[in-house]
Design an enzyme around this catalytic site. Structure first.
Site, PDB file in Angstrom:
ATOM      1  N   SER A  63      12.973  34.639  47.699  1.00  0.00           N
ATOM      2  CA  SER A  63      13.764  35.345  46.684  1.00  0.00           C
ATOM      3  C   SER A  63      15.262  35.097  46.763  1.00  0.00           C
ATOM      4  CB  SER A  63      13.505  36.849  46.759  1.00  0.00           C
ATOM      5  OG  SER A  63      12.246  37.123  46.214  1.00  0.00           O
ATOM      6  N   LYS A  66      16.657  33.416  43.843  1.00  0.00           N
ATOM      7  CA  LYS A  66      16.945  34.164  42.612  1.00  0.00           C
ATOM      8  C   LYS A  66      18.457  34.283  42.363  1.00  0.00           C
ATOM      9  CE  LYS A  66      12.718  36.951  43.153  1.00  0.00           C
ATOM     10  NZ  LYS A  66      12.201  38.263  43.620  1.00  0.00           N
ATOM     11  N   TYR A 191       8.816  29.007  38.960  1.00  0.00           N
ATOM     12  CA  TYR A 191       9.395  30.076  39.796  1.00  0.00           C
ATOM     13  C   TYR A 191       8.912  29.942  41.258  1.00  0.00           C
ATOM     14  CZ  TYR A 191       9.304  34.861  41.760  1.00  0.00           C
ATOM     15  OH  TYR A 191       9.403  35.962  42.594  1.00  0.00           O
ATOM     16  N   TYR A 243      15.890  45.189  47.025  1.00  0.00           N
ATOM     17  CA  TYR A 243      14.861  45.988  46.325  1.00  0.00           C
ATOM     18  C   TYR A 243      15.033  47.475  46.616  1.00  0.00           C
ATOM     19  CZ  TYR A 243      13.271  41.205  46.723  1.00  0.00           C
ATOM     20  OH  TYR A 243      13.229  39.849  46.739  1.00  0.00           O
ATOM     21  N   VAL A 261      11.163  36.904  51.228  1.00  0.00           N
ATOM     22  CA  VAL A 261      10.017  37.185  52.108  1.00  0.00           C
ATOM     23  C   VAL A 261       9.740  36.090  53.136  1.00  0.00           C
ATOM     24  CG1 VAL A 261       8.757  38.851  50.670  1.00  0.00           C
ATOM     25  CG2 VAL A 261       8.302  36.402  50.418  1.00  0.00           C
TER      26      VAL A 261
HETATM   27  N1  GLN Z   1       7.820  34.166  45.739  1.00  0.00           N
HETATM   28  C1  GLN Z   1       7.807  35.538  46.199  1.00  0.00           C
HETATM   29  C2  GLN Z   1       7.021  36.382  45.202  1.00  0.00           C
HETATM   30  O1  GLN Z   1       7.118  36.113  44.034  1.00  0.00           O
HETATM   31  C3  GLN Z   1       9.207  36.024  46.336  1.00  0.00           C
HETATM   32  C4  GLN Z   1       9.266  37.451  46.789  1.00  0.00           C
HETATM   33  C5  GLN Z   1      10.413  37.735  47.748  1.00  0.00           C
HETATM   34  O2  GLN Z   1      10.932  36.856  48.418  1.00  0.00           O
HETATM   35  N2  GLN Z   1      10.734  39.005  47.863  1.00  0.00           N
HETATM   36  O3  GLN Z   1       6.320  37.293  45.556  1.00  0.00           O
END
Ligand code: GLN
Length: 307
Positions: A63, A66, A191, A243, A261
């Site tokens: 993430s 992003k 993505y 989050y 993650v």
């Molecule tokens: N690719 C992971 C997902 O879509 C990214 C989530 C994350 O890093 N929090 O679940």
């Protein structure tokens, strides 16, 4: 300030915490990662950098990517982007569906999965197809890192697609509210590919330097985004970067930062430096357990703060 000594101290103090937490196992290719690993790098505006631990080892940035797609989309669409995605903390897990239904398919912010999917969708519309969009995202990451070798791990991306039902659901739900323009499968795959980009902490902290210096890389002097847009990206990182643990992270660490993650966290100290930390075991919010503690130790020991 002796950053190397601070990092060395953190390295020693973090050891007992590496056993705590759990690696992300909903992406099978990530479940195999050894959780005893730890790395941290600080990069200053003059390009000098200090590292400790496994800082040459690349990991899945997930993430954290992003932030890069948000930057690109903001540059292209400017304020119009906010018709499709908000900038409010969600108070919900990163892959939650419930709020999206109540709020008519408009994701709360660019860092929860739904928001990031809308952003990837907007980039595919702009670059005409998913291949060009992925290329533009990868090239942007190579540019800000000043490293042409940055690439994604296809095994991680395809392994995530095999278990991608929830992300596909988020995208279909948004499509039902007319907030999705391209093929759901292609967009979700794009993505997953940008989430599967591999970087080490040295590269990651280097790549975040433009966010610490008003959108302009202090080393190459390339301007990637405007000062006011940089401030907005940093504000969204501070309020939404972790989050439903964003409040707690701001309370304990107090820096704009984004987690993934894969166990990485990248943070900025505006006007001073960028920091990347990696340790694969996660807390219950899906943020690096030891990484969060290491950043808290760093702000305590160095006294850096945005407040
Ligand atoms: N690719 C992971 C997902 O879509 C990214 C989530 C994350 O890093 N929090 O679940």
């Amino acid at each position: 300030m002796d950053y190397q000594s601070i990092l060395n101290e953190i390295y020693d103090e973090i050891q007992p915490h590496l056993d705590e937490g759990k690696v992300a196992d909903y992406i099978p290719a990530l479940a195999k990662v050894d959780k005893s690993q730890f790395a941290m790098t600080v990069t200053l505006g003059d390009g000098s950098s200090y590292s400790v631990g496994d800082y040459e080892k690349r990991f899945s940035i997930q993430s954290i990517s992003k932030v890069f797609t948000f930057t690109l989309a903001l540059k292209i669409y400017s304020k119009a982007l906010y018709h499709r995605v908000g900038v409010e903390p969600s108070g919900n897990p990163f892959n939650s569906l419930v709020q999206l239904e109540y709020e008519f398919g408009k994701p709360r912010n660019p860092f929860i999965n739904a928001g990031a999917l809308v952003i990837t969708d907007s980039l595919i519309s702009h670059y005409k197809d998913n291949y060009n969009a992925l290329e533009a995202i990868l090239n942007f990451i190579r540019d800000i890192t000043d490293d042409k070798s940055i690439c994604f791990d296809a095994e991680v991306a395809y392994s995530e697609m095999e278990h991608g039902d929830r992300n596909l659901s988020l995208a279909y739900l948004m499509k039902s509210f007319n907030n999705f323009e391209n093929s759901v499968e292609d967009t979700v795959m794009t993505y997953f590919k940008h989430c599967a980009v591999k970087m080490n902490t040295q590269e990651l902290s280097r790549s975040f330097l433009y966010l610490a210096f008003d959108g302009k890389d202090p080393i190459s002097e390339k301007e990637f985004i405007s000062q006011s847009q940089t401030r907005r990206i940093n504000a969204v990182m501070l309020t939404c970067g972790h989050y439903d643990a964003s409040g707690e992270f701001a309370f304990h660490v107090g820096l704009p930062a984004k987690s993934g993650v894969g166990g990485g966290i990248a943070a900025v100290v505006p006007g001073k430096m960028s920091i990347a930390v990696w340790s694969p075991a996660l807390n219950r919010y899906g943020n690096s357990h030891a990484g969060t503690i290491a950043l808290e130790l760093f702000t305590q020991k160095s006294g850096v703060s945005i407040f």
